[in-house]
Design a protein around this motif. Sequence first.
Motif, mmCIF file in Angstrom:
data_model
loop_
_atom_site.group_PDB
_atom_site.id
_atom_site.type_symbol
_atom_site.label_atom_id
_atom_site.label_comp_id
_atom_site.label_asym_id
_atom_site.label_seq_id
_atom_site.Cartn_x
_atom_site.Cartn_y
_atom_site.Cartn_z
ATOM 1 N N SER A 80 0.842 -1.196 0.000
ATOM 2 C CA SER A 80 0.000 0.000 0.000
ATOM 3 C C SER A 80 0.886 1.259 0.000
ATOM 4 O O SER A 80 2.123 1.158 0.080
ATOM 5 N N SER A 81 0.250 2.436 -0.066
ATOM 6 C CA SER A 81 1.018 3.697 -0.176
ATOM 7 C C SER A 81 1.884 3.985 1.046
ATOM 8 O O SER A 81 2.836 4.761 0.969
ATOM 9 N N ILE A 82 1.562 3.334 2.175
ATOM 10 C CA ILE A 82 2.381 3.626 3.374
ATOM 11 C C ILE A 82 3.398 2.493 3.636
ATOM 12 O O ILE A 82 4.021 2.465 4.709
ATOM 13 N N ASP A 265 4.408 9.221 11.773
ATOM 14 C CA ASP A 265 3.577 8.843 10.609
ATOM 15 C C ASP A 265 2.354 8.029 11.023
ATOM 16 O O ASP A 265 1.550 7.655 10.156
ATOM 17 N N LEU A 268 -1.215 8.889 9.695
ATOM 18 C CA LEU A 268 -1.353 8.652 8.250
ATOM 19 C C LEU A 268 -1.480 7.156 7.958
ATOM 20 O O LEU A 268 -2.325 6.722 7.154
ATOM 21 N N VAL A 269 -0.640 6.371 8.646
ATOM 22 C CA VAL A 269 -0.659 4.912 8.436
ATOM 23 C C VAL A 269 -2.030 4.354 8.841
ATOM 24 O O VAL A 269 -2.636 3.562 8.101
ATOM 25 N N GLU A 271 -4.879 5.907 9.039
ATOM 26 C CA GLU A 271 -5.924 6.374 8.103
ATOM 27 C C GLU A 271 -5.885 5.560 6.804
ATOM 28 O O GLU A 271 -6.924 5.147 6.290
ATOM 29 N N THR A 272 -4.680 5.322 6.320
ATOM 30 C CA THR A 272 -4.543 4.567 5.058
ATOM 31 C C THR A 272 -5.025 3.130 5.238
ATOM 32 O O THR A 272 -5.758 2.590 4.395
ATOM 33 N N LEU A 273 -4.583 2.493 6.343
ATOM 34 C CA LEU A 273 -4.948 1.082 6.554
ATOM 35 C C LEU A 273 -6.460 0.921 6.749
ATOM 36 O O LEU A 273 -7.024 -0.106 6.386
ATOM 37 N N ARG A 274 -7.077 1.934 7.309
ATOM 38 C CA ARG A 274 -8.531 1.864 7.485
ATOM 39 C C ARG A 274 -9.234 1.849 6.123
ATOM 40 O O ARG A 274 -10.342 1.357 5.989
ATOM 41 N N LYS A 275 -8.545 2.416 5.120
ATOM 42 C CA LYS A 275 -9.112 2.399 3.769
ATOM 43 C C LYS A 275 -8.734 1.109 3.049
ATOM 44 O O LYS A 275 -9.532 0.540 2.299
ATOM 45 N N VAL A 276 -7.503 0.673 3.259
ATOM 46 C CA VAL A 276 -7.003 -0.505 2.533
ATOM 47 C C VAL A 276 -7.675 -1.785 3.034
ATOM 48 O O VAL A 276 -8.030 -2.665 2.243
#
Lengths: 447, 250
Positions: A80-82, A265, A268-269, A271-276
């Motif tokens: 993923s992006s992070i 970070d 951000l991590v 937030e991203t994982l909640r989407k992924v």
Amino acid sequence: MYILKLCGKYMTTRYTALASVASILLGVATLIVVNSVMTGFRTKMRERLHGILSDVVVEARAPLTGFPEPDYIMKRISQSSIGDKIAGMTPAIETLAILTYKPKGYANALTRPVQIVGIDPKGRCEVGDFASHLVNKENKAQPSFELRADALEWRQANSDIIDQKESWPGAIVGYQIATFRAQGMNYDEYLVYPGNEVIITTVANGDGGRPEPKSYKFVVADLYKSDMSEYDDRYMFVPLDALQNVCGMQGRANTIQIKLKDFADAPLVVETLRKVLPQMVFVVSTWEEKQGPLIYAVKVEAFLINLTLFFIIAVAGFGILSTFAMMVIEKTRDIGLLKALGASSTGITNLFLVYGSALGIIGAGAGAVIGIILTYKLNAIEETLTELTGFEIFPRDIYYFDEIPILLEPSMVVMVVAGSLFIAIAAAVYPARRAARLQPVETLRYE
Amino acid sequence: MSNPWPTSETILRADGIHKSFHKGSEVPVLRGVDLQVARGEFLAIVGSSGSGKTTLLHILGTLDRPDQGEVHWRGERLDNQSTSARERFRNKSCGFVFQFYHLLPELNTLENVLVPRMIELGPMSYWRQKKKLVQRATELLDRVGLSHRLTHRPAELSGGEMQRTAIARALLSEPEILLADEPTGNLDAETGQSIFGLLSELREEARLTLVLVTHDVSLAQRADRTCRLAQGVLVTSHTEFRPRATIFAG
């Protein structure tokens, strides 16, 4: 020039004002000591809380079922992006269990609830400070569930009470589960030694997903001592594959621990994982969010103590106010004379403000020096007082710290000193303005 | 042509001064006082207690403002000047001597004398000039007979010594006019005579203008000119300076 001259004279001749200095001094010194202890305590506690949890935790919403293919999940996270912000990841199973063990010489077995965690020791070390909390020195260097020399020796010596026929997986048991300290004792008594066999009873996924109790035997390989009773009294670690078998969760896990390269970070991590990751299955949080109530409780405690102590300085401020108000009445004639000789109202205001500042600077300065010295000597003072009184002021077995934790932050000292100075000067404003408004003709007319 | 001293030049002038105090009802104290003081003149203002002598002196010295009327200093209106200008006048041009000395109890004799310059100067300027200022203050204290009391505090001085210190303080800034409010009023007769003598001598040495308020007629008679204040009015209205003229009216 007369302002400095008279301030200097007032400082050396007016001892009532020095009582205000003493109040400020005590307030500042106490605030520095208490803040240093609270900050030290909070920092140590955070370190320890963080020690068992990695920076970000991905958990299954249904822990008994968990999620399949943790390696695939970790791969998705990495891609993923992070992904570039991650330093390490490891899967685990965490569940509730009942521990049964029979200490040597006891007629009956003892049982107690525990939090059992299935881990890969190597992976666990990559995401958190796990190895340093293990008691066995070999395990500190290279953590493992293999029995080390001490456990093997104990089994040799106690062959009559152990089951030699089968080999059982190893377990690392919380230090406070395995030991106790009776009142008046200054050493820990062992209930469970490395080498002891223990039985874990937990809830496994039965046929059709119906939960059913299941028991399994482990051999204690080492003890876990983080000095946080929250963990040492509850946690027990076993190999991940063993727990997967016990719980009927083959190829599954219910948490993934993630270590970040930079904890900044983390939002951000998360937030991203909640989407992924599908939120129906996963809950993503930072370690701080998971330990929120405890961290918040310490924060609130520190705030309340600070607030209470700040009242000491506020009282000192009122002391200055009343001392100065009395002084203005007493000095009415002198103020009138100064004005008659050409002193301005601003000059008279400044006389009292400079005097208030001088009291504040001396009180806060001396308080800061005494506070800093006391902070650095706090453990020595505590030991001396304990020796003299026979009363243990800082019981190490309650707090699980070898000494009173201290962290002196320069910014805190600056804030306390600046706040005290502000109060001292603010307290002088009203009497100073009152003095400035005095009419010389009224004050000089009569004796 | 030699410069006559005292001169006939008017240095301080008060025109139609009215002043009332409000204590429940209005109490008029001064009801139109006209006064002229010549440079170098020794003017005594006499009057009974409560006649308004001190109030007049305070108005002349800018410690108070008149309700009506004007005060002129060297031809310029003084009473309506800004606060800072009036403070400068009190600090530089005018010296005060009070009945109750008004020395600062925390300071010693020498420091009390230096107070006007401490007020005038900032710390840096004061420190730069300190040697010169201390020398001048010491000379003044020597002149008033207190060279042996430089480091004594007011509490350690007699009434006469305190008044001598106050006189030295009033002269430190080399003022043009000295306003003395009952300077002997709190002293025994002998000490009072001595202080009065000192004031007279210093006035002549420093070529000062001296306005002295007293209720002691025998002292006032030794002034160049004496005015009596009664019923809020200065009974004399001589605008021309007449040496040793004693004018009593009423």
